[in-house]
Design a protein around this motif. Structure first.
Motif, mmCIF file in Angstrom:
data_model
loop_
_atom_site.group_PDB
_atom_site.id
_atom_site.type_symbol
_atom_site.label_atom_id
_atom_site.label_comp_id
_atom_site.label_asym_id
_atom_site.label_seq_id
_atom_site.Cartn_x
_atom_site.Cartn_y
_atom_site.Cartn_z
ATOM 1 N N ASP A 176 0.823 -1.210 0.000
ATOM 2 C CA ASP A 176 0.000 0.000 0.000
ATOM 3 C C ASP A 176 0.854 1.254 0.000
ATOM 4 O OD1 ASP A 176 -2.344 -1.459 -0.008
ATOM 5 O OD2 ASP A 176 -2.454 -1.554 2.176
ATOM 6 N N GLN A 177 1.891 1.300 0.849
ATOM 7 C CA GLN A 177 2.749 2.485 0.914
ATOM 8 C C GLN A 177 4.158 2.082 1.305
ATOM 9 O OE1 GLN A 177 2.718 6.332 3.701
ATOM 10 N NE2 GLN A 177 1.177 6.488 2.088
ATOM 11 N N LEU A 178 5.128 2.755 0.698
ATOM 12 C CA LEU A 178 6.530 2.461 0.928
ATOM 13 C C LEU A 178 7.319 3.757 0.839
ATOM 14 C CD1 LEU A 178 8.932 0.432 1.119
ATOM 15 C CD2 LEU A 178 8.840 0.291 -1.383
ATOM 16 N N MET A 179 8.077 4.107 1.887
ATOM 17 C CA MET A 179 8.920 5.295 1.847
ATOM 18 C C MET A 179 10.372 4.854 1.894
ATOM 19 S SD MET A 179 8.839 8.849 4.023
ATOM 20 C CE MET A 179 9.531 8.192 5.542
ATOM 21 N N ILE A 180 11.157 5.316 0.923
ATOM 22 C CA ILE A 180 12.550 4.908 0.785
ATOM 23 C C ILE A 180 13.440 6.093 1.134
ATOM 24 C CG2 ILE A 180 14.213 3.777 -0.723
ATOM 25 C CD1 ILE A 180 11.820 3.130 -2.567
ATOM 26 N N ALA A 181 14.332 5.915 2.091
ATOM 27 C CA ALA A 181 15.215 6.980 2.547
ATOM 28 C C ALA A 181 16.283 7.281 1.494
ATOM 29 C CB ALA A 181 15.866 6.581 3.864
ATOM 30 N N PRO A 182 16.904 8.455 1.555
ATOM 31 C CA PRO A 182 17.977 8.787 0.615
ATOM 32 C C PRO A 182 19.132 7.794 0.682
ATOM 33 C CG PRO A 182 17.246 10.751 1.805
ATOM 34 C CD PRO A 182 16.572 9.585 2.451
ATOM 35 N N PHE A 183 19.631 7.399 -0.481
ATOM 36 C CA PHE A 183 20.789 6.525 -0.624
ATOM 37 C C PHE A 183 20.593 5.163 0.056
ATOM 38 C CE2 PHE A 183 22.507 10.972 -0.182
ATOM 39 C CZ PHE A 183 22.652 11.202 -1.541
ATOM 40 N N ALA A 184 19.346 4.753 0.248
ATOM 41 C CA ALA A 184 19.063 3.524 0.985
ATOM 42 C C ALA A 184 18.597 2.418 0.044
ATOM 43 C CB ALA A 184 17.999 3.773 2.045
ATOM 44 N N THR A 185 18.809 1.175 0.491
ATOM 45 C CA THR A 185 18.286 -0.002 -0.188
ATOM 46 C C THR A 185 17.237 -0.645 0.701
ATOM 47 O OG1 THR A 185 20.366 -0.407 -1.356
ATOM 48 C CG2 THR A 185 18.848 -2.253 -1.158
ATOM 49 N N TYR A 186 16.087 -0.940 0.134
ATOM 50 C CA TYR A 186 14.958 -1.444 0.917
ATOM 51 C C TYR A 186 14.500 -2.781 0.349
ATOM 52 C CZ TYR A 186 10.649 -1.261 3.661
ATOM 53 O OH TYR A 186 9.645 -1.539 4.556
ATOM 54 N N GLN A 187 14.376 -3.769 1.224
ATOM 55 C CA GLN A 187 13.844 -5.066 0.816
ATOM 56 C C GLN A 187 12.325 -4.995 0.732
ATOM 57 O OE1 GLN A 187 15.743 -7.754 0.022
ATOM 58 N NE2 GLN A 187 17.581 -6.529 0.394
ATOM 59 N N LEU A 188 11.765 -5.428 -0.378
ATOM 60 C CA LEU A 188 10.322 -5.357 -0.566
ATOM 61 C C LEU A 188 9.623 -6.492 0.174
ATOM 62 C CD1 LEU A 188 9.981 -4.539 -4.370
ATOM 63 C CD2 LEU A 188 10.192 -2.974 -2.453
ATOM 64 N N PRO A 189 8.670 -6.155 1.043
ATOM 65 C CA PRO A 189 7.940 -7.201 1.778
ATOM 66 C C PRO A 189 6.807 -7.783 0.946
ATOM 67 C CG PRO A 189 7.192 -5.052 2.503
ATOM 68 C CD PRO A 189 8.289 -4.810 1.482
ATOM 69 N N ILE A 190 7.135 -8.291 -0.235
ATOM 70 C CA ILE A 190 6.127 -8.881 -1.120
ATOM 71 C C ILE A 190 6.199 -10.395 -0.988
ATOM 72 C CG2 ILE A 190 5.429 -9.222 -3.514
ATOM 73 C CD1 ILE A 190 6.261 -6.425 -4.125
ATOM 74 N N ILE A 191 5.064 -11.021 -0.759
ATOM 75 C CA ILE A 191 5.032 -12.470 -0.563
ATOM 76 C C ILE A 191 4.229 -13.145 -1.681
ATOM 77 C CG2 ILE A 191 5.263 -12.279 1.940
ATOM 78 C CD1 ILE A 191 2.256 -12.698 2.163
ATOM 79 N N ALA A 192 4.417 -14.461 -1.790
ATOM 80 C CA ALA A 192 3.646 -15.305 -2.706
ATOM 81 C C ALA A 192 3.897 -14.984 -4.170
ATOM 82 C CB ALA A 192 2.148 -15.204 -2.399
ATOM 83 N N CYS A 193 5.072 -14.423 -4.475
ATOM 84 C CA CYS A 193 5.441 -14.217 -5.878
ATOM 85 C C CYS A 193 6.271 -15.427 -6.299
ATOM 86 C CB CYS A 193 6.230 -12.926 -6.043
ATOM 87 S SG CYS A 193 6.561 -12.501 -7.767
ATOM 88 N N ASP A 194 5.656 -16.363 -7.018
ATOM 89 C CA ASP A 194 6.279 -17.648 -7.300
ATOM 90 C C ASP A 194 6.900 -17.736 -8.685
ATOM 91 O OD1 ASP A 194 3.968 -17.503 -8.687
ATOM 92 O OD2 ASP A 194 3.128 -19.416 -8.005
ATOM 93 N N ARG A 195 7.060 -16.584 -9.356
ATOM 94 C CA ARG A 195 7.671 -16.585 -10.676
ATOM 95 C C ARG A 195 8.476 -15.286 -10.836
ATOM 96 N NH1 ARG A 195 2.352 -15.762 -10.481
ATOM 97 N NH2 ARG A 195 1.425 -13.938 -11.516
ATOM 98 N N PRO A 196 9.447 -15.264 -11.737
ATOM 99 C CA PRO A 196 10.292 -14.077 -11.866
ATOM 100 C C PRO A 196 9.487 -12.830 -12.249
ATOM 101 C CG PRO A 196 11.294 -15.948 -12.958
ATOM 102 C CD PRO A 196 9.900 -16.372 -12.598
ATOM 103 N N ALA A 197 9.759 -11.733 -11.563
ATOM 104 C CA ALA A 197 9.110 -10.459 -11.885
ATOM 105 C C ALA A 197 9.946 -9.714 -12.909
ATOM 106 C CB ALA A 197 8.938 -9.628 -10.617
ATOM 107 N N ARG A 198 9.278 -9.062 -13.835
ATOM 108 C CA ARG A 198 9.969 -8.319 -14.883
ATOM 109 C C ARG A 198 9.700 -6.817 -14.808
ATOM 110 N NH1 ARG A 198 12.525 -12.144 -14.922
ATOM 111 N NH2 ARG A 198 12.727 -13.779 -16.509
ATOM 112 N N GLU A 199 8.661 -6.435 -14.091
ATOM 113 C CA GLU A 199 8.287 -5.022 -14.058
ATOM 114 C C GLU A 199 7.691 -4.684 -12.698
ATOM 115 O OE1 GLU A 199 6.160 -2.483 -17.441
ATOM 116 O OE2 GLU A 199 4.690 -3.501 -16.168
ATOM 117 N N VAL A 200 7.836 -3.433 -12.301
ATOM 118 C CA VAL A 200 7.210 -2.945 -11.075
ATOM 119 C C VAL A 200 6.438 -1.671 -11.409
ATOM 120 C CG1 VAL A 200 9.289 -1.658 -10.405
ATOM 121 C CG2 VAL A 200 7.591 -2.224 -8.678
ATOM 122 N N SER A 201 5.225 -1.570 -10.875
ATOM 123 C CA SER A 201 4.414 -0.371 -11.072
ATOM 124 C C SER A 201 4.122 0.242 -9.710
ATOM 125 C CB SER A 201 3.107 -0.705 -11.799
ATOM 126 O OG SER A 201 2.303 -1.568 -11.007
#
Length: 220
Positions: A176-201
């Motif tokens: 629903d919402q994600l805030m990313i700090a400057p110069f930071a790397t954030y792990q996406l808490p997305i579950i149940a993705c059982d195939r390779p992702a090619r795009e993010v919207s």
């Protein structure tokens, strides 16, 4: 049965977030009492990171104020000019608490309502958030996990973050919402993705609170 008391309806002149630009000597915040009763309001500043324990180098002109019914009041935020990074934005929370008046009716419950509004201090930085959003790097961090890296000095607030497979079909749970700090790397808490992702919207929440949709490829 207990009935809640009527509450003062506080709004912020249409704003949901505030940007304190480096060239400003002070920044006014307009509080609007939309109710038919006076509102006692307490205003505080906190770090956006709850683990941060340093003193905040900012001050408020009126930490406590009484706003008449159907009226507006202004609180000024002051920055002493030192204590915050100059190479990136800083994130704080402007907490506005509506203090309920004590009810004479023992069957009524008084409830204090608090608004937590995002406040960003923005020094003189290259580019803009709209330019920074195009430099986000989305990549796998495991067989079914993904991450995003923010190369910019801006805090970027995203909504409706969704991964899609090679056929354009949504994969996993939407964030629903994600805030990313400057110069930071954030792990996406997305579950149940059982195939390779090619795009993010996703959509970027801009300075004015409006949203703009974006799409990016997921890259190694």
């Amino acid at each position: 049965m207990l009935a809640p008391t009527a509450q003062a309806e506080i709004s912020f002149n249409g704003y949901t977030r505030f940007i304190y630009e480096a060239e400003q000597r002070q920044m006014p915040v307009i509080l609007v009492n939309d109710s038919n009763e006076p509102a006692l309001v307490q205003v505080n500043l906190n770090w956006g990171d709850p683990l941060e324990k340093r003193a905040i180098p900012m001050a408020l002109s009126k930490p406590l104020l009484l706003i008449p019914e159907r009226s507006k009041a202004s609180v000024d935020i002051f920055y002493q000019g030192a204590g915050l990074p100059t190479d990136r934005e800083s994130f704080l929370l402007l907490k506005v608490l509506s203090v309920p008046k004590k009810s004479s009716n023992e069957n009524q419950v008084s409830i204090a309502l608090q608004h937590n509004l995002k406040l960003f201090y923005r020094p003189k930085l290259p580019g803009s958030p709209e330019e920074a959003i195009r430099t986000l790097h989305w990549s796998p961090s495991g067989s079914t996990t993904y991450q995003v890296h923010n190369k910019s000095p801006y805090y970027l607030t995203l909504t409706e973050v969704s991964l899609r497979d090679s056929k354009g079909v949504d994969c996993g749970k939407t964030i629903d919402q994600l805030m990313i700090a400057p110069f930071a790397t954030y792990q996406l808490p997305i579950i149940a993705c059982d195939r390779p992702a090619r795009e993010v919207s996703y959509s970027l929440i801009g300075d004015s609170g409006t949203r703009q949709a974006y799409r990016n490829n997921v890259q190694p």
